[in-house]
Design a protein around this motif. Structure first.
Motif, short mmCIF file in Angstrom:
data_model
loop_
_atom_site.label_atom_id
_atom_site.label_comp_id
_atom_site.label_asym_id
_atom_site.label_seq_id
_atom_site.Cartn_x
_atom_site.Cartn_y
_atom_site.Cartn_z
N VAL A 10 0.91 -1.29 0.02
CA VAL A 10 -0.29 0.02 -0.06
C VAL A 10 0.81 1.19 0.03
CG1 VAL A 10 -1.75 1.13 1.37
CG2 VAL A 10 -1.95 -1.17 1.15
N LEU A 11 1.88 1.09 0.79
CA LEU A 11 2.74 2.32 1.03
C LEU A 11 4.02 2.58 -0.25
CD1 LEU A 11 3.22 2.36 4.80
CD2 LEU A 11 1.46 3.65 3.51
N GLY A 12 4.06 1.40 -0.72
CA GLY A 12 5.07 1.81 -1.91
C GLY A 12 6.51 1.42 -1.53
N SER A 13 7.39 1.87 -2.23
CA SER A 13 8.71 1.33 -2.08
C SER A 13 9.59 2.47 -1.40
CB SER A 13 9.48 0.78 -3.30
OG SER A 13 10.93 0.87 -3.45
N LEU A 14 10.63 2.04 -0.68
CA LEU A 14 11.41 3.32 -0.02
C LEU A 14 12.56 3.59 -0.94
CD1 LEU A 14 11.89 1.77 3.51
CD2 LEU A 14 10.45 3.85 3.02
N GLY A 15 12.61 2.90 -2.03
CA GLY A 15 13.93 3.14 -3.08
C GLY A 15 14.14 4.45 -3.53
N ASP A 16 12.91 5.35 -3.65
CA ASP A 16 13.14 6.60 -4.34
C ASP A 16 13.36 7.77 -3.25
OD1 ASP A 16 10.49 6.11 -3.34
OD2 ASP A 16 9.46 7.08 -5.13
N ARG A 17 13.27 7.44 -1.78
CA ARG A 17 13.45 8.33 -1.00
C ARG A 17 14.86 8.51 -0.36
NH1 ARG A 17 9.27 6.15 3.25
NH2 ARG A 17 9.46 7.87 4.60
N LYS A 18 15.26 9.82 0.04
CA LYS A 18 16.65 10.21 0.47
C LYS A 18 16.85 9.58 1.65
CE LYS A 18 19.38 14.15 1.58
NZ LYS A 18 19.30 15.67 1.76
N GLN A 19 18.08 8.88 1.96
CA GLN A 19 18.72 8.46 3.24
C GLN A 19 19.30 9.43 3.86
OE1 GLN A 19 21.06 5.05 2.82
NE2 GLN A 19 19.66 3.94 1.43
N LEU A 20 18.97 9.43 5.26
CA LEU A 20 19.47 10.69 5.97
C LEU A 20 20.47 9.90 7.38
CD1 LEU A 20 16.07 12.51 6.56
CD2 LEU A 20 17.98 13.10 4.89
N PRO A 21 21.55 10.23 7.07
CA PRO A 21 22.63 9.82 8.41
C PRO A 21 22.03 10.36 9.51
CG PRO A 21 23.74 10.85 7.03
CD PRO A 21 22.28 10.92 6.44
N TYR A 29 23.26 5.90 12.48
CA TYR A 29 22.23 5.17 11.86
C TYR A 29 21.59 5.83 10.71
CZ TYR A 29 21.99 2.72 16.21
OH TYR A 29 22.16 1.82 17.29
N THR A 30 20.73 5.17 9.85
CA THR A 30 20.34 5.69 8.88
C THR A 30 18.71 5.61 8.51
OG1 THR A 30 22.17 4.90 7.36
CG2 THR A 30 20.32 5.32 6.32
N ALA A 31 18.23 6.80 8.21
CA ALA A 31 16.76 6.99 8.27
C ALA A 31 16.37 7.16 6.79
CB ALA A 31 16.32 7.98 9.05
N TYR A 32 15.21 7.05 6.52
CA TYR A 32 14.57 7.53 5.34
C TYR A 32 13.78 8.96 5.46
CZ TYR A 32 16.02 3.41 2.95
OH TYR A 32 16.93 2.29 2.15
N GLU A 33 13.93 9.79 4.30
CA GLU A 33 13.20 11.09 4.43
C GLU A 33 11.65 10.76 4.64
OE1 GLU A 33 13.53 15.00 1.78
OE2 GLU A 33 13.10 13.14 0.73
N GLY A 34 11.21 11.42 5.76
CA GLY A 34 9.99 11.50 5.99
C GLY A 34 9.72 10.33 7.48
#
Length: 111
Positions: A10-21, A29-34
């Protein structure tokens, strides 16, 4: 340890979101934007976000919607920030909540 769901039907893929250290207790650690601090740490296998102020027992994510305050951490020097409600910012410094002196005295009201 990566426990993040990379693709959700439903939420889709994380692949197109920016990674944030970001940093938690001095480790990167690494998070994804949002993504919230709680979500990023949970995906990395971190379960304890603070300790009980008086007893020192571990506390982590409980309600994950901002009602219970169990996920309080220190963010960039600001204490008692709810990890479940705070989005990760690149380079942010997050530290676990720590044991504080108790304001309660034995024999006092309610004891």
């Amino acid at each position: 340890m990566n426990q993040r769901i990379d693709h959700h039907p439903v939420l889709g893929s994380l692949g197109d979101r920016k990674q944030l250290p970001f940093y938690y207790n001095g480790s990167v650690y690494t998070a994804y934007e949002g993504e919230t601090i709680a979500g990023a740490l949970l995906a990395a296998g971190v379960r304890t976000l603070r300790v009980h102020e008086e007893k020192g027992t571990p506390r982590g994510i409980y309600c994950n919607i901002g009602h219970c305050y169990e996920c309080r951490v220190h963010v960039d020097g600001v204490p008692t920030v709810r990890a479940c409600m705070t989005l990760v910012q690149e380079g942010m410094q997050v530290n676990a909540g720590s044991l504080l002196p108790t304001p309660l005295k034995k024999g006092g009201h309610g004891a």
